[in-house]
Design an enzyme around this catalytic site. Structure first.
Site, short mmCIF file in Angstrom:
data_model
loop_
_atom_site.label_atom_id
_atom_site.label_comp_id
_atom_site.label_asym_id
_atom_site.label_seq_id
_atom_site.Cartn_x
_atom_site.Cartn_y
_atom_site.Cartn_z
N TYR A 51 -3.50 -11.28 9.58
CA TYR A 51 -3.67 -10.72 10.92
C TYR A 51 -4.14 -11.73 11.96
O TYR A 51 -4.30 -11.38 13.12
CB TYR A 51 -4.59 -9.49 10.83
CG TYR A 51 -4.01 -8.54 9.79
CD1 TYR A 51 -2.86 -7.81 10.07
CD2 TYR A 51 -4.55 -8.45 8.50
CE1 TYR A 51 -2.27 -7.00 9.11
CE2 TYR A 51 -3.97 -7.64 7.53
CZ TYR A 51 -2.83 -6.92 7.84
OH TYR A 51 -2.23 -6.14 6.89
N HIS A 91 0.81 -1.24 0.00
CA HIS A 91 0.00 0.00 0.00
C HIS A 91 0.84 1.28 0.00
O HIS A 91 0.30 2.35 -0.29
CB HIS A 91 -0.92 0.04 1.23
CG HIS A 91 -1.96 -1.05 1.24
ND1 HIS A 91 -2.85 -1.23 0.21
CD2 HIS A 91 -2.24 -2.00 2.17
CE1 HIS A 91 -3.64 -2.26 0.50
NE2 HIS A 91 -3.29 -2.74 1.68
N HIS A 133 -6.61 -7.22 0.26
CA HIS A 133 -6.72 -5.79 -0.08
C HIS A 133 -6.12 -5.52 -1.46
O HIS A 133 -5.16 -6.19 -1.86
CB HIS A 133 -5.99 -4.96 0.98
CG HIS A 133 -6.54 -5.14 2.36
ND1 HIS A 133 -5.96 -5.97 3.29
CD2 HIS A 133 -7.64 -4.60 2.95
CE1 HIS A 133 -6.68 -5.94 4.42
NE2 HIS A 133 -7.71 -5.11 4.23
N GLY A 162 -2.05 1.91 5.02
CA GLY A 162 -2.42 0.53 5.32
C GLY A 162 -1.30 -0.30 5.93
O GLY A 162 -1.02 -1.41 5.45
FE FE2 Z 1 -4.08 -6.91 3.19
#
Ligand code: FE2
Length: 435
Positions: free
Chosen positions: A315, A153, A190, A161
């Site tokens: 995550y 990002h 993402h 991000g």
């Molecule tokens: Fe991601």
């Protein structure tokens, strides 16, 4: 007779003939010590957890392991602006009150906090991607892995991000010193916006991102975003809804990538393996298992083009380490048992202590029709990509074909990345009986 009976040169040749890849692995144990702050979902520690699995599964014995040579400020400036890099270098939690305006301007504060050692952290994760790309360019490896990278990002002058320095862009710039066309593939949940933006107007890099789209960070990546100017049709976006499962993902990934390989014919690939597209991710909304995610790795590897394989988001850290250890085994064509080997983070993997994860029963909101229609639209765009007549090698005198918009320098000299011996790696890992 086993391969071990031959000299390293002959073993390497035989392995290549047998379809085995020379896989290098860039890892710096320091990375796991950095911390974004209490409660922040991005945890560099996950890379160390993946490393412990890679070691305790014995996979490192088949890898060439390197501790990357640290990049310098000038390496970062190949993409990022001077004022932004200076800001990252100079600002600390102790003096941040002197930089309030810049903090805002460079988007450092909340999602992208200023933490102790931030600049060193950025240099460490970037070193593996640039060093890995240089190693591919030297034709010393077929695949290079840097699980600490993939921070897709970051912009030229802005953090975004959880990303500060865009190691994907910098790794690709290194690959462009040798290869006329480089493909970037992104399976993070993402959109790979920072990489797409960096190369939006050039046909020397094709970016292809599969991501959740609609009321979701960063909000970009519509199917109609195809690139601009000379880069028209060199940006590929597959926007998706919640609940993508293995079967649906494989059914879009394989045909789209096949078409890109046929129409674009890249000389090298950068594969971003963000693990937040796995089922049960703390921030993600997809439903992939390790096998579905890893099938992308297997498929990309099968084309026999040099691959720079990097990490990304992820995550639920016990699943991130599972995923990247598994994908290391995929790159090595080596089966690993489902029962996890004992290691110092073993308690993270309870109650089952198994490698593979079970997808949930969540609904897949991507209908068959939606996926087929979007795939059709993308395949139509790809037909408009001008087919190259031959792969042109750049980086040699008289053959460099670099548009002014891309800052590509001379090929990097052979880098003294530090080879890590097996004995050293063994010594870094506590023996199970010590626990
Ligand atoms: Fe991601």
């Amino acid at each position: 007779m086993s391969l071990a009976s031959f000299s390293p040169f002959v073993s390497s040749l035989l392995e290549r003939m047998a379809g085995k890849k020379r896989v290098s692995y860039f890892y710096d144990d320091e990375l796991g010590n950095y911390h974004y702050g209490y409660g922040h979902p991005m945890k560099p520690h996950r890379v160390r957890m993946a490393h412990k699995l890679i070691v305790t599964y014995g996979l490192y014995k088949k890898l060439e392991c390197f501790s990357p040579r640290m990049v310098t400020q000038s390496d970062l400036l190949q993409f990022h602006s001077d004022d932004y890099v200076n800001f990252l270098r100079m600002t600390t939690p102790d003096n941040m009150h002197e930089y309030l305006q810049q903090l805002q301007r460079f988007n450092v504060g909340e999602d992208c906090p200023l933490f102790d050692g931030l600049y060193e952290y950025c240099k460490i994760y970037t070193s593996g991607s640039i060093g890995g790309a240089a190693r591919l360019n030297q034709n010393k490896s077929d695949v290079v892995i840097n699980w600490s990278g993939g921070l897709h990002h970051a912009k030229k002058s802005e953090a975004s991000g959880f990303c500060y320095v865009n190691d994907c862009v910098l790794g690709i710039l290194e690959l462009l010193k040798k290869h006329q066309r480089v493909l970037y593939i992104d399976i993070d949940i993402h959109h790979g916006d920072g990489v797409e933006e960096a190369f939006y107007t050039t046909d020397r890099v094709m970016t292809c991102s599969f991501h959740k789209f609609g009321d979701y960070f960063p909000g970009t990546g519509a199917v109609s975003d195809v690139g601009y100017g000379k880069g028209k049709y060199a940006s590929v976006n597959f926007p998706l809804k919640d609940g993508m499962d293995d079967e649906a993902f494989v059914n879009i990934f394989r045909p789209v990538i096949s078409s890109i390989m046929e129409n674009y014919q890249p000389g090298a690939i950068c594969l971003q393996c963000g693990a937040d597209s796995l089922a049960g991710d703390r921030l993600g909304v997809f439903n992939l298992s390790l096998r579905g995610h890893g099938d992308c790795v297997k498929f990309v590897k099968s084309f026999g083009v040099p691959v720079l394989c990097i990490g990304g988001g992820g995550y639920t850290i016990r699943n991130v380490s599972r995923c990247w250890a598994y994908e290391t085994s995929v790159m090595l064509d080596t089966d690993v048992q489902d029962e996890l080997p004992f290691n110092e983070y073993f308690e993270y993997y309870g109650p089952d202590y198994r490698l593979h994860i079970q997808p949930s029963n969540m609904e897949n909101f991507n209908s068959h029709k939606y996926l087929e229609d979007t795939k059709f639209e993308i395949l139509e765009y790809l037909k408009r990509v001008e087919k190259p007549s031959a792969q042109i090698q750049t980086g040699q005198p008289g053959t460099t074909q670099t548009p002014k918009s891309i800052p590509v320098g001379e090929p990097r000299e052979a880098r003294p990345d530090e080879r890590v011996s097996r004995e050293e790696l063994d010594a870094r890992i506590e023996h199970p009986l010590e626990y």
